[in-house]
Design a protein around this motif. Structure first.
Motif, PDB file in Angstrom:
ATOM      1  N   ARG A  44       8.053  -3.714  -1.647  1.00  0.00           N
ATOM      2  CA  ARG A  44       6.520  -3.730  -1.719  1.00  0.00           C
ATOM      3  C   ARG A  44       5.959  -2.303  -1.949  1.00  0.00           C
ATOM      4  N   LEU A  45       6.466  -1.436  -1.638  1.00  0.00           N
ATOM      5  CA  LEU A  45       5.963   0.018  -1.654  1.00  0.00           C
ATOM      6  C   LEU A  45       6.168   0.806  -2.831  1.00  0.00           C
ATOM      7  N   TYR A  46       7.202   0.083  -3.747  1.00  0.00           N
ATOM      8  CA  TYR A  46       7.821   0.889  -5.046  1.00  0.00           C
ATOM      9  C   TYR A  46       6.790   0.988  -6.120  1.00  0.00           C
ATOM     10  N   PRO A  47       5.660  -0.066  -6.129  1.00  0.00           N
ATOM     11  CA  PRO A  47       4.556   0.228  -7.273  1.00  0.00           C
ATOM     12  C   PRO A  47       3.776   1.256  -6.822  1.00  0.00           C
ATOM     13  N   LEU A  48       3.440   1.476  -5.567  1.00  0.00           N
ATOM     14  CA  LEU A  48       2.469   2.481  -4.862  1.00  0.00           C
ATOM     15  C   LEU A  48       3.419   3.687  -5.227  1.00  0.00           C
ATOM     16  N   HIS A  49       4.383   3.775  -4.939  1.00  0.00           N
ATOM     17  CA  HIS A  49       5.179   5.089  -5.242  1.00  0.00           C
ATOM     18  C   HIS A  49       4.773   5.537  -6.518  1.00  0.00           C
ATOM     19  N   CYS A  50       4.921   4.772  -7.538  1.00  0.00           N
ATOM     20  CA  CYS A  50       4.707   4.994  -8.808  1.00  0.00           C
ATOM     21  C   CYS A  50       3.351   5.413  -9.295  1.00  0.00           C
ATOM     22  N   ALA A  51       2.407   4.601  -8.625  1.00  0.00           N
ATOM     23  CA  ALA A  51       0.828   4.517  -8.897  1.00  0.00           C
ATOM     24  C   ALA A  51       0.495   6.065  -8.678  1.00  0.00           C
ATOM     25  N   LEU A  52       0.949   6.315  -7.455  1.00  0.00           N
ATOM     26  CA  LEU A  52       0.096   7.416  -7.016  1.00  0.00           C
ATOM     27  C   LEU A  52       0.654   8.734  -7.575  1.00  0.00           C
ATOM     28  N   PHE A  53       1.643   8.697  -8.566  1.00  0.00           N
ATOM     29  CA  PHE A  53       1.819   9.852  -9.556  1.00  0.00           C
ATOM     30  C   PHE A  53       1.651   9.308 -11.029  1.00  0.00           C
ATOM     31  N   SER A  54       0.387   8.366 -11.267  1.00  0.00           N
ATOM     32  CA  SER A  54       0.133   8.188 -12.619  1.00  0.00           C
ATOM     33  C   SER A  54      -0.926   8.895 -12.901  1.00  0.00           C
ATOM     34  N   ASP A  55      -1.396   9.778 -12.252  1.00  0.00           N
ATOM     35  CA  ASP A  55      -2.298  10.993 -12.800  1.00  0.00           C
ATOM     36  C   ASP A  55      -1.800  12.130 -11.801  1.00  0.00           C
ATOM     37  N   ALA A  56      -2.432  13.425 -11.942  1.00  0.00           N
ATOM     38  CA  ALA A  56      -2.246  14.594 -11.405  1.00  0.00           C
ATOM     39  C   ALA A  56      -2.403  14.308  -9.860  1.00  0.00           C
ATOM     40  N   SER A  57      -1.355  14.567  -8.979  1.00  0.00           N
ATOM     41  CA  SER A  57      -1.412  14.298  -7.520  1.00  0.00           C
ATOM     42  C   SER A  57      -2.221  15.634  -6.879  1.00  0.00           C
ATOM     43  N   PRO A  58      -2.919  15.330  -6.263  1.00  0.00           N
ATOM     44  CA  PRO A  58      -3.146  13.753  -5.237  1.00  0.00           C
ATOM     45  C   PRO A  58      -4.591  12.990  -5.651  1.00  0.00           C
ATOM     46  N   ALA A  59      -4.838  13.321  -6.817  1.00  0.00           N
ATOM     47  CA  ALA A  59      -6.115  12.515  -7.098  1.00  0.00           C
ATOM     48  C   ALA A  59      -5.832  11.142  -7.069  1.00  0.00           C
ATOM     49  N   PRO A  60      -4.730  10.308  -7.494  1.00  0.00           N
ATOM     50  CA  PRO A  60      -4.548   8.868  -7.123  1.00  0.00           C
ATOM     51  C   PRO A  60      -4.408   8.476  -5.641  1.00  0.00           C
ATOM     52  N   VAL A  61      -3.799   9.611  -4.707  1.00  0.00           N
ATOM     53  CA  VAL A  61      -3.867   9.348  -3.558  1.00  0.00           C
ATOM     54  C   VAL A  61      -5.102   9.291  -2.807  1.00  0.00           C
ATOM     55  N   LYS A  62      -6.106  10.192  -3.373  1.00  0.00           N
ATOM     56  CA  LYS A  62      -7.438  10.512  -2.821  1.00  0.00           C
ATOM     57  C   LYS A  62      -8.253   9.041  -3.185  1.00  0.00           C
ATOM     58  N   TYR A  63      -8.030   8.704  -4.262  1.00  0.00           N
ATOM     59  CA  TYR A  63      -8.865   7.363  -4.828  1.00  0.00           C
ATOM     60  C   TYR A  63      -8.197   6.120  -3.802  1.00  0.00           C
TER      61      TYR A  63
END
Length: 296
Positions: free
Chosen positions: A239-258
């Protein structure tokens, strides 16, 4: 010494009318409370995900102090204290200890590219000035310098060096570190996408990016690993794996904050330059991953 799901906390910034970004302490304190309520086992302010490299010294120490004050002893606080300048790292450790931190997370010196002997000298100097426990942070993809297993074994002989956050990406280092540092030396994964294998090899927990967004799922995953419930751990990891990847789909932590802006009404999305708001492609990846995880 540390275990479970440990978020490397983002630092929320409020954009002033002048365009300046300032630390949003109210949002940060509410975020700390939410993390603790969701089961996070400890907190790391001023790590890489906290954009420590863009904080001035006063802000750095203020973020740490606010985290410690808000946590109020409910969970340990491992303060980010790393620098490529040993003197600055010493200052961070001294300020963190005075504020009441439980440990210091210290990244390998970056940019300077010290030798292995230089790495040993750096951490030895830090340990000499304070009794604060030190978590060594190895992330060669960012620092260039790699702390080799034999070097970590030497550092583990220093009484106050108690753990490693290993983001080398080399899973067999968990075994190498067990053999070199001892089975009781605390090993924490620095890569969410490898946490399942890391825990199976002998890890104690994860200093996590994804736990910013999915603290309860990450805490449940770590609990399943600790209980040797492989079926549940694997299901949660899926369940978490796609999120692990998506949160580094752009420069971190921008996807995390989104992602946090999607989950927590009013959470500030801004980062500090040179990090900018993540792309539409990254936002779509995060949206899909949140849905798979059952979070949105």
């Amino acid at each position: 010494m540390f275990s479970g799901s440990i978020p490397a906390l983002v630092t929320p910034f409020r954009v002033e009318p002048s365009g300046a970004s300032v630390f949003d302490e109210d949002a940060f304190r509410a975020f700390v409370d939410w993390q603790i309520g969701q089961g996070s086992a400890a907190l790391v302010p001023c790590g890489t995900t906290g954009e420590a490299s863009t904080l001035d010294l006063d802000e750095h120490h203020r973020v740490i102090a606010a985290c410690i004050d808000q946590a109020a002893g409910r969970v340990p606080v491992i303060a980010g204290c790393g620098s490529n300048d040993t003197r600055t790292a010493i200052s961070h450790i001294e300020k963190a200890a005075k504020a009441g931190a439980d440990a210091a997370l210290v990244v390998a010196p970056y940019y300077n590219r010290p030798s292995q002997e230089g790495i040993v000298a750096h951490y030895t100097a830090l340990a000499a000035v304070s009794d604060l426990p030190i978590v060594v942070y190895n992330v060669p993809s960012r620092t260039v310098t790699d702390i080799l297993p034999e070097t970590l074994a030497r550092l583990a002989d220093i009484e106050t060096i108690v753990a490693v956050k290993d983001a080398s990406g080399i899973i067999d280092r968990v075994t190498a570190h067990r053999l070199g540092c001892g089975a009781d030396f605390c090993q924490l994964s620095g890569n969410d996408n490898q946490a399942l294998a890391f825990m199976a090899a002998g890890g104690s927990g994860c200093i996590s990016v994804t736990a910013n967004v999915a603290p309860r799922l990450c805490a449940d995953f770590q609990k399943a690993c600790a209980n040797n419930d492989l079926d549940l751990a694997r299901d949660l990891n899926d369940r978490l794996y796609p999120l692990h990847c998506a949160l580094f789909s752009d420069a971190s932590p921008a996807p995390v904050k989104y992602a946090l802006s999607r989950l927590r009404t009013g959470f500030p999305i801004a980062s500090r330059l040179p990090i900018i708001e993540c792309s539409d492609v990254a936002k779509a990846a995060v949206d899909r991953a949140l849905a798979i995880a059952g979070l949105a």
